[in-house]
Design a protein around this motif. Structure first.
Motif, mmCIF file in Angstrom:
data_model
loop_
_atom_site.group_PDB
_atom_site.id
_atom_site.type_symbol
_atom_site.label_atom_id
_atom_site.label_comp_id
_atom_site.label_asym_id
_atom_site.label_seq_id
_atom_site.Cartn_x
_atom_site.Cartn_y
_atom_site.Cartn_z
ATOM 1 N N ASP A 73 0.819 -1.215 0.000
ATOM 2 C CA ASP A 73 0.000 0.000 0.000
ATOM 3 C C ASP A 73 0.853 1.265 0.000
ATOM 4 O O ASP A 73 0.525 2.242 -0.666
ATOM 5 C CB ASP A 73 -0.929 0.019 1.214
ATOM 6 N N THR A 74 1.952 1.256 0.755
ATOM 7 C CA THR A 74 2.792 2.454 0.821
ATOM 8 C C THR A 74 3.411 2.784 -0.545
ATOM 9 O O THR A 74 3.528 3.952 -0.901
ATOM 10 C CB THR A 74 3.914 2.276 1.858
ATOM 11 N N PRO B 100 -0.965 5.356 10.675
ATOM 12 C CA PRO B 100 -0.405 4.133 11.248
ATOM 13 C C PRO B 100 -1.315 2.929 10.981
ATOM 14 O O PRO B 100 -2.536 3.061 10.934
ATOM 15 C CB PRO B 100 -0.338 4.423 12.751
ATOM 16 N N ILE B 101 -0.708 1.763 10.806
ATOM 17 C CA ILE B 101 -1.476 0.552 10.483
ATOM 18 C C ILE B 101 -2.504 0.243 11.562
ATOM 19 O O ILE B 101 -3.633 -0.132 11.253
ATOM 20 C CB ILE B 101 -0.520 -0.639 10.283
ATOM 21 N N ASN B 102 -2.146 0.432 12.837
ATOM 22 C CA ASN B 102 -3.064 0.079 13.915
ATOM 23 C C ASN B 102 -4.214 1.068 14.081
ATOM 24 O O ASN B 102 -5.080 0.868 14.910
ATOM 25 C CB ASN B 102 -2.313 -0.118 15.233
ATOM 26 N N ARG C 129 -7.127 3.055 6.331
ATOM 27 C CA ARG C 129 -6.309 2.692 5.172
ATOM 28 C C ARG C 129 -6.506 3.751 4.088
ATOM 29 O O ARG C 129 -7.264 3.560 3.150
ATOM 30 C CB ARG C 129 -6.677 1.296 4.655
ATOM 31 N N SER C 130 -5.848 4.866 4.262
ATOM 32 C CA SER C 130 -5.942 5.976 3.318
ATOM 33 C C SER C 130 -4.558 6.386 2.846
ATOM 34 O O SER C 130 -3.563 6.167 3.516
ATOM 35 C CB SER C 130 -6.609 7.192 3.982
ATOM 36 N N CYS C 131 -4.532 7.007 1.673
ATOM 37 C CA CYS C 131 -3.312 7.571 1.113
ATOM 38 C C CYS C 131 -3.421 9.084 1.213
ATOM 39 O O CYS C 131 -4.421 9.670 0.799
ATOM 40 C CB CYS C 131 -3.180 7.129 -0.352
ATOM 41 N N ILE C 132 -2.407 9.705 1.774
ATOM 42 C CA ILE C 132 -2.416 11.160 1.939
ATOM 43 C C ILE C 132 -1.281 11.739 1.104
ATOM 44 O O ILE C 132 -0.136 11.324 1.215
ATOM 45 C CB ILE C 132 -2.231 11.548 3.421
ATOM 46 N N CYS C 133 -1.629 12.717 0.265
ATOM 47 C CA CYS C 133 -0.623 13.406 -0.556
ATOM 48 C C CYS C 133 -0.386 14.795 0.029
ATOM 49 O O CYS C 133 -1.329 15.487 0.419
ATOM 50 C CB CYS C 133 -1.098 13.523 -2.000
ATOM 51 N N TYR C 134 0.887 15.195 0.080
ATOM 52 C CA TYR C 134 1.269 16.477 0.664
ATOM 53 C C TYR C 134 1.940 17.360 -0.380
ATOM 54 O O TYR C 134 2.551 16.875 -1.323
ATOM 55 C CB TYR C 134 2.263 16.249 1.819
#
Length: 102
Positions: free
Chosen positions: A50-51, A70-72, A76-81
């Protein structure tokens, strides 16, 4: 090759020993298997982690960096900066391939 020649010189009977050949083949197969398992764990073989998918997505859409919660956390999202580390877009991983950011 050096090991073979050295071993042949050290043996009492320098004829070809089937047992040694089989051990050699087995060790070679084990070494190759370990390499394949390592590469699979690193994400070079098989489905991408996923990463890596998140990083590819953000890079392809022109964002400076990417990150994931964090996984815990269960998120389960992807963040773009952007270049100043401000969150620009947050995409659920299940929708990652179908979302085109503005």
């Amino acid at each position: 090759m050096v090991g073979f020649i050295t071993g042949k010189k050290l043996e009492i009977n320098p004829a070809l020993n089937r047992k040694h050949i089989l051990v050699s083949i087995a060790l070679t197969i084990v070494a190759c298997l370990l390499i394949v398992l390592h590469q699979r764990g690193a994400g070079n073989i098989g489905p991408k982690a996923d990463t890596l998918l998140c990083g590819d997505f953000c890079a392809e859409n022109g964002y400076s960096t990417s990150g994931m919660p964090p996984i815990n956390s269960g998120d389960r999202s992807c963040i773009c900066y952007d270049g100043d580390s401000n969150e620009i877009i947050k995409v659920p991983m299940k929708n990652l391939l179908s979302v085109v950011p503005k």
